[in-house]
Design an enzyme around this catalytic site. Structure first.
Site, short mmCIF file in Angstrom:
data_model
loop_
_atom_site.label_atom_id
_atom_site.label_comp_id
_atom_site.label_asym_id
_atom_site.label_seq_id
_atom_site.Cartn_x
_atom_site.Cartn_y
_atom_site.Cartn_z
N GLU A 1 33.46 43.59 36.24
CA GLU A 1 34.05 42.40 35.62
C GLU A 1 33.48 41.15 36.27
O GLU A 1 33.54 40.99 37.49
CB GLU A 1 35.57 42.40 35.79
CG GLU A 1 36.28 43.58 35.13
CD GLU A 1 37.76 43.63 35.45
OE1 GLU A 1 38.54 43.86 34.52
OE2 GLU A 1 38.14 43.44 36.62
N CYS A 2 32.92 40.26 35.48
CA CYS A 2 32.50 38.92 35.88
C CYS A 2 31.57 38.94 37.10
O CYS A 2 30.39 39.18 36.96
CB CYS A 2 33.71 38.02 36.11
SG CYS A 2 33.33 36.26 36.02
N GLY A 3 32.09 38.69 38.29
CA GLY A 3 31.24 38.71 39.48
C GLY A 3 30.56 40.05 39.66
O GLY A 3 29.41 40.13 40.11
N MET B 1 27.62 40.06 37.43
CA MET B 1 26.55 39.25 37.99
C MET B 1 25.74 40.04 39.01
O MET B 1 24.52 39.90 39.11
CB MET B 1 27.13 37.98 38.61
CG MET B 1 27.77 37.04 37.59
SD MET B 1 28.81 35.75 38.34
CE MET B 1 27.54 34.75 39.15
N SER C 1 31.12 43.15 31.95
CA SER C 1 31.43 42.02 31.08
C SER C 1 31.94 40.85 31.90
O SER C 1 32.30 40.99 33.07
CB SER C 1 32.49 42.42 30.05
OG SER C 1 33.72 42.70 30.69
#
Length: 487
Positions: free
Chosen positions: A357-359, A362, A459
């Site tokens: 998720e998110c970080g 990345m 995501s």
């Protein structure tokens, strides 16, 4: 009574009695503000810390999708924080979760978010006031009194009358300028309202907890976090009436027991774990709802804490959960730890289920670009993320699953949220599979989110396990399949 021109309020949503134990005292209060930045976080943290120092067991709650404030509340009390979000959970789920967490604790402090009545729409859906009514929770309002005297009474009158069933139990004046200013505020409140004053906070020259682009500085990065909390508690103890605030919490109406919380795929007590799922919890990635971790445990996972910053070998795992966080703040250290980057890429190639998720997403990209400089990441997806100076995606998400994956059934629709300053940029000629179509939200590319590769799903969207009942059981099932293949 209702303010002229205001929308017709919804009826209060108090806990519904069921057959079972009698009503129980559940001391609780919500700290709310008129807007973001009013000072409710300072008051919430200070109260939690002061009461904890006094020997009380304080259960911290944060309204809305906020990992950072929740993390500070957890540090202030020494107990895991709980997020209560009406966008994700029904009133019945919110009541059940609140009851479950209050099994251990003498007093609950709920920090609101944004303005007290600010919600998802003009009717106030998902507002802090709605949550307060759902939990039958008294509200103490923090008001920024900068350059204000008599007007504060008009504001309080308006708050009292705006929504029926919302219990305004007291006010705290913040950023007061001196004794003369405080006397004027006190006189106005006492003459024109019947709302008790719980204290007057002075202007604080320097915030004990610095802020940055996503709000408060992470407590995992700030040196002296414990000392900062103690400094806030000292301020609160000097300027607020803690005894009166505790009385407000204790005089909250008795709590009628509600049906127990239902955990997705719960295998029951005493059942042995069936798979080992690693989750990264370090200074780079630490955004996790505690309910997500508990849901995985109850579905049969043995959770293994890991770090992306430590080059030490990892134990055997059959799945990997990468939460959100601040990879941009530690990009150099993450890039330098090549053994872990290679390890994560190898797990992806082996077909180990990885949910990010998110970080966490990345970290799975080829690189993270900050101010024109690229920092190599795990390289699972042929994309890079690029940090911006302003939010790229901010707010609630409505998503639909449009591609097969190990975690969510095809066709599932669900609510989530996003808050990211980075954008996703695909490599030239890259062929990407995106598993989520967003009906609301920014996502990664052209209204889509949820990059897929083998058994990896990543995501920008954050999810909540209690609002997504298939997620935890399917994650554990996918990890079990990995374990069987590994022998």
């Amino acid at each position: 009574m209702r303010a002229q021109g205001s929308p017709e309020p919804s009826p209060p949503a108090s806990p519904a009695p069921v057959n079972g134990p009698p009503s129980l005292p559940r001391p609780r209060l919500m700290i709310a503000g008129l807007s973001g930045g009013a000072g409710k976080t300072l008051v919430s943290l200070g109260l939690c810390r002061a009461w904890t120092r006094a020997g009380l067991t304080v259960r911290p709650f944060k309204k809305g999708p906020d990992y950072i404030d929740a993390g500070w509340l957890g540090l202030a009390t020494g107990l895991p924080p709980t997020n209560l979000d009406p966008f994700f959970l029904s009133p019945e789920q919110l009541q059940a979760l609140f009851q479950y967490r209050l099994q251990e604790g003498e007093l609950a402090v709920v920090e609101g978010n944004r303005g007290l009545f600010d919600g998802h729409d003009v009717e106030g859906a998902c507002a802090s006031s709605r949550l307060a009514r759902t939990l039958d929770c008294p509200v103490v309002l923090v008001i920024d009194a900068t350059k204000m005297t008599r007007t504060i009474a008009a504001i309080i009158q308006g708050v009292q009358r705006f929504e029926e069933g919302m219990q305004l139990a007291g006010v705290i004046c913040n950023r007061t300028a001196g004794d003369r200013h405080r006397d004027s505020l006190r006189q106005a409140i006492e003459q024109y309202t019947d709302v008790p004053i719980m204290g007057m906070l002075p202007k604080i020259k320097q915030n004990p907890i610095p802020e940055r682009h996503m709000g408060l500085m992470s407590m995992r990065e700030q040196e002296g976090a414990e000392a900062a909390l103690d400094a806030i508690a000292d301020i609160i103890e000097r300027h607020l009436d803690l005894d009166r605030l505790r009385t407000v919490a204790q005089e909250a109406s008795a709590w009628h027991p509600v049906p127990e919380l239902v955990w997705p795929g719960d295998r029951g007590p005493g059942e042995r774990p069936v798979a080992r799922i690693g989750y990264v919890r370090d200074a780079a990635l630490w955004f996790y709802y505690e309910e997500n971790l508990e849901a995985l445990r109850r579905a049969g996972a043995k959770l293994v804490p890991l770090s992306l910053l430590d080059p030490a070998p990892w134990p055997e795992i059959h799945g990997l959960y990468l939460g959100g966080g601040f990879p941009e703040a530690l990009a150099e250290q993450l890039a330098a730890n090549a053994p872990v980057r290679q390890r994560v890429r190898m797990l992806a190639e082996m077909g180990v289920p990885i949910f990010a998720e998110c970080g966490g997403f990345m970290y799975l990209a080829n690189s993270l670009r900050i101010n024109g400089k690229d920092y190599p990441m795990a390289g699972v997806f042929p994309v890079h993320t690029e940090l911006s100076s302003h939010p790229v995606g901010l707010g609630y998400v409505q998503a639909e699953v449009v591609a097969e994956n190990p975690f969510l059934p095809l066709g599932t629709t669900f609510h989530g949220h996003e808050f990211h300053y980075s954008r996703c940029v695909a490599a030239d000629g890259a062929v990407l599979t995106l598993g989520l179509r967003l009906h609301k939200g920014e996502g990664m590319l052209a209204g889509y989110d949820g990059l897929l590769y083998k058994n990896v799903m990543a995501s920008y969207t954050h999810t909540h396990a209690l609002a997504l009942p298939d997620w935890a059981p399917r994650f554990v099932q996918a990890a079990m399949a990995t374990r069987r293949l590994a022998g």
